[in-house]
Design an enzyme around this catalytic site. Structure first.
Site, PDB file in Angstrom:
ATOM      1  N   HIS A   7      24.914  44.994  88.657  1.00 41.20           N
ATOM      2  CA  HIS A   7      26.259  45.504  88.440  1.00 41.20           C
ATOM      3  C   HIS A   7      27.294  44.684  89.218  1.00 41.20           C
ATOM      4  O   HIS A   7      27.752  43.671  88.764  1.00 41.20           O
ATOM      5  CB  HIS A   7      26.308  46.997  88.798  1.00 41.20           C
ATOM      6  CG  HIS A   7      27.552  47.669  88.341  1.00 41.20           C
ATOM      7  ND1 HIS A   7      27.805  47.963  87.023  1.00 41.20           N
ATOM      8  CD2 HIS A   7      28.639  48.095  89.014  1.00 41.20           C
ATOM      9  CE1 HIS A   7      28.992  48.530  86.896  1.00 41.20           C
ATOM     10  NE2 HIS A   7      29.529  48.622  88.105  1.00 41.20           N
TER      11      HIS A   7
ATOM     12  N   HIS B  64      26.741  50.408  95.625  1.00 41.01           N
ATOM     13  CA  HIS B  64      27.951  49.983  94.893  1.00 41.01           C
ATOM     14  C   HIS B  64      28.841  49.222  95.876  1.00 41.01           C
ATOM     15  O   HIS B  64      29.719  49.792  96.514  1.00 41.01           O
ATOM     16  CB  HIS B  64      28.682  51.211  94.322  1.00 41.01           C
ATOM     17  CG  HIS B  64      29.686  50.850  93.266  1.00 41.01           C
ATOM     18  ND1 HIS B  64      30.934  50.348  93.567  1.00 41.01           N
ATOM     19  CD2 HIS B  64      29.631  50.906  91.907  1.00 41.01           C
ATOM     20  CE1 HIS B  64      31.593  50.124  92.430  1.00 41.01           C
ATOM     21  NE2 HIS B  64      30.825  50.452  91.411  1.00 41.01           N
TER      22      HIS B  64
ATOM     23  N   MET C 233      25.672  65.619  87.681  1.00 43.93           N
ATOM     24  CA  MET C 233      26.596  65.356  86.582  1.00 43.93           C
ATOM     25  C   MET C 233      27.854  66.220  86.729  1.00 43.93           C
ATOM     26  O   MET C 233      27.759  67.426  86.903  1.00 43.93           O
ATOM     27  CB  MET C 233      25.908  65.696  85.269  1.00 43.93           C
ATOM     28  CG  MET C 233      26.842  65.660  84.114  1.00 43.93           C
ATOM     29  SD  MET C 233      25.944  65.880  82.598  1.00 43.93           S
ATOM     30  CE  MET C 233      27.178  66.705  81.655  1.00 43.93           C
TER      31      MET C 233
ATOM     32  N   CYS D 241      32.226  56.750  78.290  1.00 44.68           N
ATOM     33  CA  CYS D 241      30.764  56.857  78.417  1.00 44.68           C
ATOM     34  C   CYS D 241      30.037  55.524  78.280  1.00 44.68           C
ATOM     35  O   CYS D 241      29.030  55.290  78.946  1.00 44.68           O
ATOM     36  CB  CYS D 241      30.203  57.808  77.356  1.00 44.68           C
ATOM     37  SG  CYS D 241      31.195  59.285  77.098  1.00 44.68           S
TER      38      CYS D 241
ATOM     39  N   CYS E 135      28.510  53.088  81.098  1.00 42.36           N
ATOM     40  CA  CYS E 135      27.251  53.404  81.780  1.00 42.36           C
ATOM     41  C   CYS E 135      26.063  53.473  80.824  1.00 42.36           C
ATOM     42  O   CYS E 135      24.951  53.108  81.188  1.00 42.36           O
ATOM     43  CB  CYS E 135      27.380  54.727  82.518  1.00 42.36           C
ATOM     44  SG  CYS E 135      28.524  54.607  83.892  1.00 42.36           S
ATOM     45  N   HIS E 136      26.293  53.982  79.627  1.00 39.86           N
ATOM     46  CA  HIS E 136      25.151  54.244  78.738  1.00 39.86           C
ATOM     47  C   HIS E 136      24.900  53.147  77.727  1.00 39.86           C
ATOM     48  O   HIS E 136      23.849  53.142  77.090  1.00 39.86           O
ATOM     49  CB  HIS E 136      25.365  55.565  77.997  1.00 39.86           C
ATOM     50  CG  HIS E 136      25.436  56.736  78.917  1.00 39.86           C
ATOM     51  ND1 HIS E 136      24.318  57.353  79.419  1.00 39.86           N
ATOM     52  CD2 HIS E 136      26.491  57.357  79.471  1.00 39.86           C
ATOM     53  CE1 HIS E 136      24.695  58.329  80.231  1.00 39.86           C
ATOM     54  NE2 HIS E 136      26.009  58.345  80.286  1.00 39.86           N
TER      55      HIS E 136
END
Ligand code: DHE
Length: 543
Positions: free
Chosen positions: A337, A379, A94, A53, A56-57
């Site tokens: 990114h 991306h 999600m 996780c 991303c967070h």
């Protein structure tokens, strides 16, 4: 606890997006109580969060590619509701972490409780800590003075075996898996020294390793941990009036602590660490965790281009005098990114994925050249450069959020009207694109859809004819298990290597011209193959 599956770390964004999205709804009068967790539970949850996780967070859960997961947001939901979202996913994109086999019901409940607790910052990691982890396995004077084998180094491929924490070295001429070598945990990416002799790898655990391709078989000659979490690494590639830096230095971009570390390029001895904590480029808010995402090395200047995700700044780090480090800080866009060079290596293009933009910087003027609106969650990986028959030189990016490859004009001299504009939109077979690739000798553009929802499509790739971009892509089913990800060409540009990504991993090699299968590598050592990096193409930034 169920064994954790290899995939979906990137999907963590959308995983928790549902959680925070739910939190955007009107808050109930009272926040839910903070659930109690034992030390063993906290340790287990931390492990899942780190592996799946945090990328991303953010470690402090302030959100980036994924939404914020601080208790003020997560405690607006019950544990049952949160774990249901984590387990089953949402319509908002999600994935169901339980339904995809990554987490058990108990894991989902544990993670729901974990994110209702205050995040705890991991420890710092200072120069002393780095020095304590530095291991010089083979000193420079004990290394060979010429290659100890007859293999064609330029056409070797280093292949990341993500869940094995290894790198395979495959001979591109014979297709033989020459050796596999231990690297950091869940090794993320790798680069070569300018000479092509050394591979520099970086693990999720911020362990950098250095492999000597002159040895038979290649071996790790040095390693160091530059932090607690990292994703990027590169070497020094400049030789010119400002000095000869070929194979002299390396740099690691850390996620935690948010920083970059400059290393000796021959030994990985840590030389300097620089924090990236600071203020967001737009609102001037202090951010405690601005992580270093992609890095590229310039050949025109003694300079690395480092992308600081949360503050939205691009750093041009001049490494010619690291005691008096000169850094140009360019205001760009938040959530930087992945990205790569245009074909001239003057411009660098990088995705600000949660802003649906690609930012262009000019490394000659050292300024922002443009910010281009593309599509949902660009991306590019390192991107793909080719000449569009109608619009001239372009840089291509695929997208996570929609079936789209955007072509951006990159030639302000001869095609001024098209420069830094989306000149064409191609439609691959699905959304969920992670990587795409072409080669100067090829007429094809290969695009994956690794994170597509549809099984048939995440097991296929789309191939466009770059001489006839109006035609739909040829869609090729690559395997009947795993997900298909990441393409790489051989040195000659006539073969494309594709990964079948799961524990029984495969590498499928296509003849680029005919798009037919030429070889399939199925060795049991190929555990979760992700990135594949041809020596020649990678050291020269050919993509
Ligand atoms: Fe990656 C590149 C970060 C998920 C495989 N990945 C990168 C880069 C960054 C990054 C910053 C650019 C490095 C560079 O060029 O200098 N990746 C992250 C994340 O933060 C994220 C979203 C979540 C995480 O927790 O890691 C993430 N990445 C993934 C995956 O799920 C992939 C598919 C498998 C894995 O390793 O977990 C994955 N990322 C890759 C690969 C590259 C990469 C193979 C290099 C591609 C190239 O051609 O250069």
């Amino acid at each position: 606890m169920k064994k954790h599956h290899f995939l979906f770390s990137i999907l963590a964004s959308s995983m928790m997006a549902g959680v925070a999205g739910a939190a955007d709804a009107p808050a109930p009068a009272e926040l839910q109580p903070v659930p109690a967790l034992t030390k063993a539970e906290v340790d287990q949850a931390k492990g899942i969060y780190f592996n799946r996780c945090g990328g991303c967070h953010g470690t402090l859960r302030k959100g980036a590619t994924g939404k914020p997961l601080t208790p003020d947001k997560t405690r607006t939901k019950t544990v049952e509701k949160l774990s249901d979202i984590i387990f089953n996913g949402t319509d908002a994109g999600m994935p169901g972490w339980g339904t995809t086999g990554v987490l058990s019901k108990d894991d989902a409940t544990l993670m729901a409780k974990f994110i209702q607790n205050e995040p705890v910052a991991p420890p710092e990691f200072n120069m002393k800590d780095m020095q304590a982890t530095w291991k010089l396995h083979v000193p420079v004077d004990k290394r060979p003075t010429k290659p100890m084998h007859k293999r064609n180094i330029d056409n070797l491929f280093a292949v990341i075996l993500r869940d094995a924490g290894k790198v395979a070295i495959i001979d591109g001429d014979t297709k033989e898996i020459w050796t596999t070598i231990n690297s950091g945990f869940a090794v993320h990416t790798l680069r070569y020294s300018h000479s092509g002799r050394y591979i520099y790898t970086i693990g999720r655990d911020a362990k950098a390793t250095m492999i000597d391709l002159w040895m038979d078989p290649p071996q790790t000659v040095a390693e160091v941990k530059t932090g607690i979490e990292a994703r990027s690494i590169d070497s020094s590639k400049y030789k010119g009036p400002k000095g000869d830096f070929l194979d002299k230095l390396a740099v690691v971009g850390n996620y935690w602590p948010p920083s970059y570390a400059i290393l000796d390029g021959q030994t990985l001895e840590p030389k300097k660490v620089v924090s990236t904590r600071g203020y967001t480029y737009d609102t001037g808010e202090y951010h405690p965790e601005p992580r270093v995402a992609s890095i590229v090395a310039s050949v025109n200047d003694p300079e690395w281009i480092l992308n600081v995700k949360e503050t939205g700044q691009i750093l041009l780090v001049d490494y010619s005098d690291i005691k008096n480090l000169k850094v140009t800080t360019i205001e760009a866009e938040r959530f930087l990114h992945d990205g790569g060079w245009d074909s001239t290596k003057r411009y660098f293009l990088v995705a600000a994925n949660m802003r649906d933009k690609i930012v262009v910087i000019d490394t000659k003027t050292k300024k922002l050249a443009a910010t281009v609106e593309v599509g949902s969650k660009p991306h590019p990986g390192r991107g793909a450069n080719f000449v569009d028959p109608k619009f001239g030189p372009v840089y291509a990016s695929t997208h996570l959020g929609e079936p789209l490859v955007a072509l951006i004009g990159t030639d302000p001299d001869k095609h001024k009207a098209n420069a830094w504009k989306v000149v064409r939109k191609l439609k691959p077979a699905a959304e969920g694109g992670l990587f795409l690739k072409t080669h100067p000798k090829s007429n094809h553009l290969w695009v994956d859809h690794t994170l597509a929802k549809n099984e048939e499509l995440y097991r296929s790739i789309s191939v466009f004819d770059i001489k006839n971009l109006d035609a739909p892509p040829k869609v090729i089913k690559v395997g009947d298990h795993g997900r298909i990800t990441h393409m790489e060409y051989n040195k000659a540009g006539d073969e494309v290597w594709v990964s079948v990504w799961d524990r029984k991993g495969e590498i499928v090699i296509y003849d680029d011209k005919t798009m037919t299968e030429k070889a399939r590598l199925t060795d049991p050592s190929l555990v979760t193959p992700t990135g594949k990096f041809n020596v020649y193409n990678t050291k020269h930034d050919i993509y």
